[in-house]
Design a protein around this motif. Structure first.
Motif, PDB file in Angstrom:
ATOM      1  N   ALA A  47      22.368  52.059  29.183  1.00  0.00           N
ATOM      2  CA  ALA A  47      21.412  52.883  28.436  1.00  0.00           C
ATOM      3  C   ALA A  47      20.181  53.236  29.262  1.00  0.00           C
ATOM      4  CB  ALA A  47      20.979  52.151  27.161  1.00  0.00           C
ATOM      5  N   LEU A  48      20.113  52.786  30.510  1.00  0.00           N
ATOM      6  CA  LEU A  48      18.917  52.994  31.334  1.00  0.00           C
ATOM      7  C   LEU A  48      19.114  54.174  32.284  1.00  0.00           C
ATOM      8  CD1 LEU A  48      18.210  49.270  32.328  1.00  0.00           C
ATOM      9  CD2 LEU A  48      17.149  50.590  30.488  1.00  0.00           C
ATOM     10  N   PRO A  49      18.014  54.791  32.736  1.00  0.00           N
ATOM     11  CA  PRO A  49      18.124  55.807  33.789  1.00  0.00           C
ATOM     12  C   PRO A  49      18.770  55.202  35.030  1.00  0.00           C
ATOM     13  CG  PRO A  49      15.919  55.789  32.832  1.00  0.00           C
ATOM     14  CD  PRO A  49      16.627  54.581  32.291  1.00  0.00           C
ATOM     15  N   GLU A  50      19.551  55.987  35.751  1.00  0.00           N
ATOM     16  CA  GLU A  50      20.305  55.458  36.886  1.00  0.00           C
ATOM     17  C   GLU A  50      19.421  54.793  37.944  1.00  0.00           C
ATOM     18  OE1 GLU A  50      22.994  54.066  39.341  1.00  0.00           O
ATOM     19  OE2 GLU A  50      23.374  54.816  37.315  1.00  0.00           O
ATOM     20  N   PRO A  51      18.252  55.357  38.328  1.00  0.00           N
ATOM     21  CA  PRO A  51      17.429  54.658  39.324  1.00  0.00           C
ATOM     22  C   PRO A  51      16.990  53.274  38.867  1.00  0.00           C
ATOM     23  CG  PRO A  51      16.745  56.942  39.125  1.00  0.00           C
ATOM     24  CD  PRO A  51      17.703  56.694  38.008  1.00  0.00           C
ATOM     25  N   LEU A  52      16.612  53.122  37.588  1.00  0.00           N
ATOM     26  CA  LEU A  52      16.209  51.812  37.083  1.00  0.00           C
ATOM     27  C   LEU A  52      17.406  50.873  37.019  1.00  0.00           C
ATOM     28  CD1 LEU A  52      14.115  49.902  35.948  1.00  0.00           C
ATOM     29  CD2 LEU A  52      14.469  50.927  33.686  1.00  0.00           C
ATOM     30  N   ALA A  53      18.572  51.368  36.619  1.00  0.00           N
ATOM     31  CA  ALA A  53      19.773  50.542  36.588  1.00  0.00           C
ATOM     32  C   ALA A  53      20.120  50.052  37.992  1.00  0.00           C
ATOM     33  CB  ALA A  53      20.942  51.320  35.984  1.00  0.00           C
ATOM     34  N   ALA A  54      19.949  50.920  39.000  1.00  0.00           N
ATOM     35  CA  ALA A  54      20.213  50.513  40.387  1.00  0.00           C
ATOM     36  C   ALA A  54      19.239  49.427  40.827  1.00  0.00           C
ATOM     37  CB  ALA A  54      20.120  51.726  41.311  1.00  0.00           C
ATOM     38  N   THR A  55      17.971  49.547  40.425  1.00  0.00           N
ATOM     39  CA  THR A  55      16.984  48.511  40.749  1.00  0.00           C
ATOM     40  C   THR A  55      17.383  47.182  40.130  1.00  0.00           C
ATOM     41  OG1 THR A  55      15.159  50.071  40.965  1.00  0.00           O
ATOM     42  CG2 THR A  55      14.579  47.811  40.424  1.00  0.00           C
ATOM     43  N   ILE A  56      17.806  47.199  38.868  1.00  0.00           N
ATOM     44  CA  ILE A  56      18.191  45.972  38.177  1.00  0.00           C
ATOM     45  C   ILE A  56      19.395  45.324  38.856  1.00  0.00           C
ATOM     46  CG2 ILE A  56      19.226  45.124  36.025  1.00  0.00           C
ATOM     47  CD1 ILE A  56      17.287  46.989  34.546  1.00  0.00           C
ATOM     48  N   ARG A  57      20.390  46.118  39.224  1.00  0.00           N
ATOM     49  CA  ARG A  57      21.556  45.562  39.898  1.00  0.00           C
ATOM     50  C   ARG A  57      21.169  44.942  41.239  1.00  0.00           C
ATOM     51  NH1 ARG A  57      26.505  46.765  37.974  1.00  0.00           N
ATOM     52  NH2 ARG A  57      27.474  46.635  40.026  1.00  0.00           N
ATOM     53  N   SER A  58      20.261  45.585  41.944  1.00  0.00           N
ATOM     54  CA  SER A  58      19.793  45.017  43.206  1.00  0.00           C
ATOM     55  C   SER A  58      19.062  43.701  42.971  1.00  0.00           C
ATOM     56  CB  SER A  58      18.875  46.022  43.911  1.00  0.00           C
ATOM     57  OG  SER A  58      18.290  45.453  45.061  1.00  0.00           O
ATOM     58  N   ARG A  59      18.216  43.643  41.945  1.00  0.00           N
ATOM     59  CA  ARG A  59      17.471  42.418  41.656  1.00  0.00           C
ATOM     60  C   ARG A  59      18.393  41.288  41.200  1.00  0.00           C
ATOM     61  NH1 ARG A  59      12.648  42.426  44.142  1.00  0.00           N
ATOM     62  NH2 ARG A  59      11.530  44.370  43.784  1.00  0.00           N
ATOM     63  N   VAL A  60      19.487  41.628  40.536  1.00  0.00           N
ATOM     64  CA  VAL A  60      20.444  40.621  40.085  1.00  0.00           C
ATOM     65  C   VAL A  60      21.233  40.064  41.269  1.00  0.00           C
ATOM     66  CG1 VAL A  60      22.589  40.328  38.772  1.00  0.00           C
ATOM     67  CG2 VAL A  60      20.618  41.428  37.720  1.00  0.00           C
ATOM     68  N   GLY A  61      21.428  40.873  42.305  1.00  0.00           N
ATOM     69  CA  GLY A  61      22.118  40.371  43.490  1.00  0.00           C
ATOM     70  C   GLY A  61      23.231  41.252  44.008  1.00  0.00           C
ATOM     71  N   PHE A  62      23.412  42.454  43.446  1.00  0.00           N
ATOM     72  CA  PHE A  62      24.414  43.379  43.962  1.00  0.00           C
ATOM     73  C   PHE A  62      23.847  44.103  45.182  1.00  0.00           C
ATOM     74  CE2 PHE A  62      25.780  42.671  39.669  1.00  0.00           C
ATOM     75  CZ  PHE A  62      27.163  42.750  39.705  1.00  0.00           C
ATOM     76  N   THR A  63      24.690  44.307  46.175  1.00  0.00           N
ATOM     77  CA  THR A  63      24.263  44.985  47.390  1.00  0.00           C
ATOM     78  C   THR A  63      25.069  46.262  47.585  1.00  0.00           C
ATOM     79  OG1 THR A  63      25.828  43.711  48.729  1.00  0.00           O
ATOM     80  CG2 THR A  63      23.596  42.834  48.521  1.00  0.00           C
ATOM     81  N   VAL A  64      24.514  47.158  48.389  1.00  0.00           N
ATOM     82  CA  VAL A  64      25.195  48.405  48.752  1.00  0.00           C
ATOM     83  C   VAL A  64      25.387  48.397  50.261  1.00  0.00           C
ATOM     84  CG1 VAL A  64      25.127  50.919  48.668  1.00  0.00           C
ATOM     85  CG2 VAL A  64      24.064  49.581  46.831  1.00  0.00           C
ATOM     86  N   ASP A  65      26.621  48.645  50.709  1.00  0.00           N
ATOM     87  CA  ASP A  65      26.894  48.656  52.146  1.00  0.00           C
ATOM     88  C   ASP A  65      26.038  49.698  52.849  1.00  0.00           C
ATOM     89  OD1 ASP A  65      30.444  48.093  51.719  1.00  0.00           O
ATOM     90  OD2 ASP A  65      28.826  46.661  52.065  1.00  0.00           O
ATOM     91  N   ALA A  66      25.602  49.347  54.058  1.00  0.00           N
ATOM     92  CA  ALA A  66      24.794  50.282  54.841  1.00  0.00           C
ATOM     93  C   ALA A  66      25.544  51.585  55.086  1.00  0.00           C
ATOM     94  CB  ALA A  66      24.397  49.636  56.166  1.00  0.00           C
ATOM     95  N   ALA A  67      26.866  51.493  55.322  1.00  0.00           N
ATOM     96  CA  ALA A  67      27.639  52.715  55.569  1.00  0.00           C
ATOM     97  C   ALA A  67      27.646  53.614  54.341  1.00  0.00           C
ATOM     98  CB  ALA A  67      29.070  52.351  55.962  1.00  0.00           C
ATOM     99  N   GLN A  68      27.694  52.991  53.152  1.00  0.00           N
ATOM    100  CA  GLN A  68      27.669  53.783  51.921  1.00  0.00           C
ATOM    101  C   GLN A  68      26.309  54.443  51.731  1.00  0.00           C
ATOM    102  OE1 GLN A  68      29.131  51.584  48.569  1.00  0.00           O
ATOM    103  NE2 GLN A  68      28.559  53.157  47.090  1.00  0.00           N
ATOM    104  N   VAL A  69      25.247  53.720  52.077  1.00  0.00           N
ATOM    105  CA  VAL A  69      23.902  54.296  51.991  1.00  0.00           C
ATOM    106  C   VAL A  69      23.766  55.462  52.958  1.00  0.00           C
ATOM    107  CG1 VAL A  69      21.450  53.844  52.348  1.00  0.00           C
ATOM    108  CG2 VAL A  69      22.869  52.129  51.219  1.00  0.00           C
ATOM    109  N   LEU A  70      24.242  55.269  54.191  1.00  0.00           N
ATOM    110  CA  LEU A  70      24.119  56.313  55.209  1.00  0.00           C
ATOM    111  C   LEU A  70      24.983  57.533  54.895  1.00  0.00           C
ATOM    112  CD1 LEU A  70      24.062  54.079  58.406  1.00  0.00           C
ATOM    113  CD2 LEU A  70      22.180  55.486  57.520  1.00  0.00           C
ATOM    114  N   ALA A  71      25.980  57.361  54.032  1.00  0.00           N
ATOM    115  CA  ALA A  71      26.799  58.502  53.651  1.00  0.00           C
ATOM    116  C   ALA A  71      26.073  59.421  52.667  1.00  0.00           C
ATOM    117  CB  ALA A  71      28.111  58.017  53.028  1.00  0.00           C
ATOM    118  N   GLY A  72      24.957  58.950  52.105  1.00  0.00           N
ATOM    119  CA  GLY A  72      24.189  59.753  51.164  1.00  0.00           C
ATOM    120  C   GLY A  72      23.105  60.554  51.854  1.00  0.00           C
ATOM    121  N   PRO A  73      22.157  61.094  51.072  1.00  0.00           N
ATOM    122  CA  PRO A  73      21.087  61.903  51.659  1.00  0.00           C
ATOM    123  C   PRO A  73      20.185  61.081  52.574  1.00  0.00           C
ATOM    124  CG  PRO A  73      20.816  61.663  49.259  1.00  0.00           C
ATOM    125  CD  PRO A  73      22.078  60.997  49.620  1.00  0.00           C
TER     126      PRO A  73
END
Length: 454
Positions: A235-261
């Motif tokens: 139910a949250l905006p995607e940027p806030l949901a991404a922040t929460i997942r990061s704070r809980v302990g989920f990570t995003v691969d550097a290659a996946q980040v670099l594939a974005g803007p």
């Protein structure tokens, strides 16, 4: 010999290996297992690396194909790569896994796993080009399993916090740290290392002395907000949901980040700081974009006791592309393509104290779990004082207390006073609820930075 064994792969750095770990606990466990004495039967051939890690019973057989990359291990862990694969690749990155004997022949179990029989493989870009349908389905099932475990952990945490508040905070200071350690262990079991870390922060506020009930209430409120946010993230905006997942302990691969803007800019290295625990040294490097005005944080990791890899020197500037990790207030970034080598830097543009406090407030509004936010203060003068120093605008209209710790940090304050000589300076540091922690200073228009921390 198979068709790929003759194709050699560039040896990775330890940073690249640790960036593949799905979470901080796997990173720490893998670093702890990266000891040559724990391994036997190691070898490499072409793009394959393999070995056997001694455990409590039979050794676990780990293998990696660095061309995929893809990983396999017969341990019961549910993450890919697991801590055994991370440890194996660290040893290989450090040159402690040599080429296979007997003309580069691979053991039969390695060939079987690399051929896809029983391999628990995960690509750096799950579901992307080169990943098979089976790989994508396996990654989806793993993600769903972890989501269920974390949700169960967050639900249990909510019950425990309710029990704490129902019983009142008055007796919390008599229970010691054991209560929090046991709850933190339950969060680790639920694959939520971020929740575990915040649970451990409840211990010090519950210790007697000072206004501990208020501090404990603040920490429990933030923990409750994080757990409830995870359970209702849809139910949250995607940027806030991404922040929460990061704070809980989920990570995003550097290659996946670099594939974005990415943000292309001339990036000035503002500061660099190394911190260590019993297993890992974490290097934080802050950059400032000349055109965008953004501040970025680069993280890298190294095993304790090993020489750190060369980093970007403080004060240099380079034209490069940075891709930011998702979040409500993006700060952490991955360094992409470089378009120029390191060049002499400059004095960064900064903010007066009031504007910096406003920027910190906006950051906390987007991410309530922030401990501090990086800012560049311009035109400020350090003011010694007892019990606390301050930095104030030159006209004295606004000021913020300075927070430091230890004798070395105290020496940094006097170094800041010496750089200033009573005149306005530019200072980079972190602004938090306790005050401003300075890292680097510039005197006037002199582009040469003066580090203020050891």
């Amino acid at each position: 010999m198979d068709g790929t064994s003759g194709r050699q792969m560039r040896r990775w750095t330890a940073d690249e290996v640790l960036a593949l770990a799905p979470d901080a606990s796997t990173r720490r466990a893998g670093t702890g297992l990266a000891r040559a004495a724990r391994w036997s039967g190691t070898g490499s051939s072409g793009t394959a690396v393999w070995g056997l890690c001694a455990g409590g019973g039979r050794p676990f057989r780990a293998v990696a194909d660095t061309a995929g990359p893809a990983f396999g291990c017969d341990c019961p862990g549910s993450t890919a790569p697991c801590e055994h694969v991370v440890a194996l690749l660290l040893l290989w990155a450090w040159g402690e896994v040599g080429p296979a004997a007997h003309g580069g022949a691979r053991p039969g179990w390695v060939t079987a796993r690399l051929d896809g029989r029983g391999v628990a493989a995960e690509r750096m870009e799950p579901g992307g080009r080169g990943a098979s349908g089976a790989d994508r389905e396996a990654a989806r099932r793993r993600a769903e399993r972890r989501d269920r475990r974390v949700a169960a952990g967050a639900t249990e945490l909510e019950r425990r916090l309710a029990d704490l508040l129902r019983g009142g905070l008055a007796g919390a200071d008599h229970e010691g740290y054991q209560r929090w350690e046991e709850t933190a262990a339950r969060m680790v079991d639920a694959q939520a290392p971020g929740l575990a870390s915040r649970v451990r922060r409840l211990g010090p506020p519950a210790a007697p002395g000072g206004d501990w009930p208020s501090r404990l209430l603040e920490e429990t409120a933030l923990l409750h907000l994080l757990a409830r946010g995870y359970l209702r993230q849809e139910a949250l905006p995607e940027p806030l949901a991404a922040t929460i997942r990061s704070r809980v302990g989920f990570t995003v691969d550097a290659a996946q980040v670099l594939a974005g803007p990415a943000v292309r800019d001339h990036w000035l290295v503002l500061a660099r700081q190394d911190t260590a625990d019993d297993r890992l040294t974490t290097r934080r490097t802050w950059l400032h974009g000349e055109g965008s005005g953004r501040i970025a944080l680069l993280l890298s990791f190294q095993a304790v006791g090993r020489a750190p890899e060369a980093g970007l020197p403080v004060g240099v500037s380079l034209e490069a592309e940075l891709a930011f990790h998702p979040g409500a207030r993006p700060l952490r970034a991955a360094l992409g393509a470089r378009h120029s080598g390191p060049l002499p830097g400059r004095v960064p543009a900064g903010l007066p104290v009031a504007a910096a406090l406003g920027a910190y407030g906006q950051a906390v509004a987007g991410d309530p779990w922030l401990d501090a936010w990086p800012v560049v203060l311009c035109g400020v003068v350090p003011i010694p004082g007892t019990p606390q120093w301050q930095v104030a605008d030159a006209e004295g209209s606004d000021a913020v207390p300075v927070t430091v710790g230890g004798a070395a940090a105290g020496a940094g304050l006097w170094r800041l006073a010496a750089v200033s000589g009573g005149r306005p300076v530019t200072v980079f540091g972190e602004l938090g609820h306790q005050g401003f922690r300075p890292f680097t200073a510039w005197a006037g228009t002199d582009p040469e930075p003066v580090p203020l921390t050891a």
